[in-house]
Design an enzyme around this catalytic site. Structure first.
Site, PDB file in Angstrom:
ATOM      1  N   VAL A   1     -79.037  11.080  21.336  1.00 19.91           N
ATOM      2  CA  VAL A   1     -77.882  10.852  22.162  1.00 19.91           C
ATOM      3  C   VAL A   1     -78.219  10.310  23.551  1.00 19.91           C
ATOM      4  CG1 VAL A   1     -75.729  12.114  23.078  1.00 19.91           C
ATOM      5  CG2 VAL A   1     -76.867  12.521  20.723  1.00 19.91           C
ATOM      6  N   PRO A   2     -77.843   9.056  23.661  1.00 24.67           N
ATOM      7  CA  PRO A   2     -78.670   8.729  24.999  1.00 24.67           C
ATOM      8  C   PRO A   2     -78.093   9.163  26.190  1.00 24.67           C
ATOM      9  CG  PRO A   2     -77.303   6.907  23.926  1.00 24.67           C
ATOM     10  CD  PRO A   2     -76.908   8.398  23.125  1.00 24.67           C
ATOM     11  N   CYS A   3     -78.280  10.339  26.490  1.00 32.93           N
ATOM     12  CA  CYS A   3     -77.750  10.651  28.109  1.00 32.93           C
ATOM     13  C   CYS A   3     -78.438   9.979  29.118  1.00 32.93           C
ATOM     14  CB  CYS A   3     -78.019  12.325  27.880  1.00 32.93           C
ATOM     15  SG  CYS A   3     -79.580  12.731  27.422  1.00 32.93           S
ATOM     16  N   HIS A   4     -79.711   9.528  28.799  1.00 29.35           N
ATOM     17  CA  HIS A   4     -80.391   8.781  29.964  1.00 29.35           C
ATOM     18  C   HIS A   4     -79.635   7.324  30.111  1.00 29.35           C
ATOM     19  CE1 HIS A   4     -81.849   7.684  26.017  1.00 29.35           C
ATOM     20  NE2 HIS A   4     -82.017   6.342  26.686  1.00 29.35           N
ATOM     21  N   ARG A   5     -78.518   7.058  29.604  1.00 24.83           N
ATOM     22  CA  ARG A   5     -77.955   5.758  29.714  1.00 24.83           C
ATOM     23  C   ARG A   5     -76.724   5.929  30.574  1.00 24.83           C
ATOM     24  NH1 ARG A   5     -78.549   3.810  23.573  1.00 24.83           N
ATOM     25  NH2 ARG A   5     -80.777   3.529  23.426  1.00 24.83           N
TER      26      ARG A   5
END
Length: 299
Positions: free
Chosen positions: A266-270
DNA sequence: GCATGTTTATTGA
DNA sequence: TCAATAAACATGC
């Protein structure tokens, strides 16, 4: 009947049971390089100076870094500047999020990159805080440090990062989220997930990755929204807030993103601040930079 | 610096 | 046990 769930014996956790991939071993070095050039950006240390500090030759370091990121250290640095981040954010509105996508709770979510089918827990299961759930976990080297994988028989439930020595801390952090679950170490089971997640050649729509979203209703909606962000792109917290129909809740969105248990997948870094600045990251801003930069190099 | 929405901790019955 | 309330946040003006 809380807090009595058996905790694993960390003393027995010994060294990695599987062979360390080159990428896994490299991350520690890469991490230090990124940290150095971002912290001391004031007096931009030369590659030479950095190499000296790490006890490596400049050319060697240059090669290692480029192999890891797909980008030279200099290009990498440019890739995580404000200027570049703004480009990632795309033009106004919510450009990335309204793509064709069916929101059914257990329908196959069509992802742009890592194909994932997600499934949310029922409210009852959430209230039980993991009670009755068996979670298998294991530590594995990854391109971004040591990865802690947690999985139920319904799919991947958690992914955390740790630096060497921080394994226990990472585990506690994750275990706190589902205090009533049973934890069993099972490197063999989790190893499958590591390969699926970190090796892009294993990303395919034929066999989507099975993940289980365990969280409150609001959190799950936020995470589903994140899953729509394409590889190498980014959105702001307020974009996400709009996407879930609550434009004023950007701060709440931030909190929910921070609570995301399956980092990277889950791309929380984006998710970035509106200005394009990297705001926060549960597993360390340096790691956020690393992942973003790596995506820039592998887009 | 203040409005914001959600989650978590705390308090008082 | 439970509800009301306050405090904490990976935000955005």
């Amino acid at each position: 009947m809380n807090a009595l769930a058996p905790r694993p014996d960390f003393a027995a956790l010994a060294e990695p049971a599987i062979d360390v991939t080159p990428e896994g071993a490299d991350y520690e070095t890469v991490r230090q390089v990124i940290e150095m050039i971002t912290l001391d950006y004031r007096d931009q240390p030369s590659l030479e100076a950095i190499a000296a500090k790490l006890g490596q030759s400049p050319t060697q370091l240059q090669k290692l870094f480029t192999r890891w990121a797909g980008l030279s250290p200099k290009a990498f640095l440019q890739a995580v500047t404000l200027d570049h981040a703004k480009r990632l954010l795309g033009r106004e509105g919510l450009p990335l999020l309204e793509t064709s996508y069916e929101l059914g709770l257990s329908g196959p979510g069509r992802l742009h990159d890592l194909f994932v089918t997600h499934e949310a827990m029922s409210p009852g299961e959430w209230k039980a805080k993991g009670g009755g759930l068996t979670i298998r976990y294991g530590f594995h080297p990854s391109p971004f440090g040591i990865a802690l994988i947690m999985a139920t028989d319904r799919g991947l439930a958690g992914l955390a990062f740790a630096d060497a020595g921080g394994e226990r801390e990472a585990f506690e952090d994750m275990a706190r989220r589902w205090p009533n679950a049973q934890y069993v170490e099972d490197q063999e089971a989790t190893q499958l997930y590591v390969r699926r997640v970190f090796d892009r050649s294993h990303w395919s729509s034929d066999r989507p990755l099975q993940v289980v979203l365990i969280g409150t209703d609001f959190q799950v909606r936020v995470w589903q929204s994140l899953l729509k962000i394409p590889f190498g792109k980014a959105v702001t917290y307020s974009h996400v807030a709009c996407d879930i129909g609550q434009p004023t809740a950007s701060r709440a969105v931030g909190a929910a993103i921070g609570a995301n248990p399956i980092s990277f997948v889950v791309p929380c870094h984006r998710a970035l601040g509106k200005s394009g600045a990297l705001t926060g990251y549960h597993w360390g801003l340096t790691r956020k930079r690393a992942i973003l930069g790596w995506e820039a190099g592998n887009a």
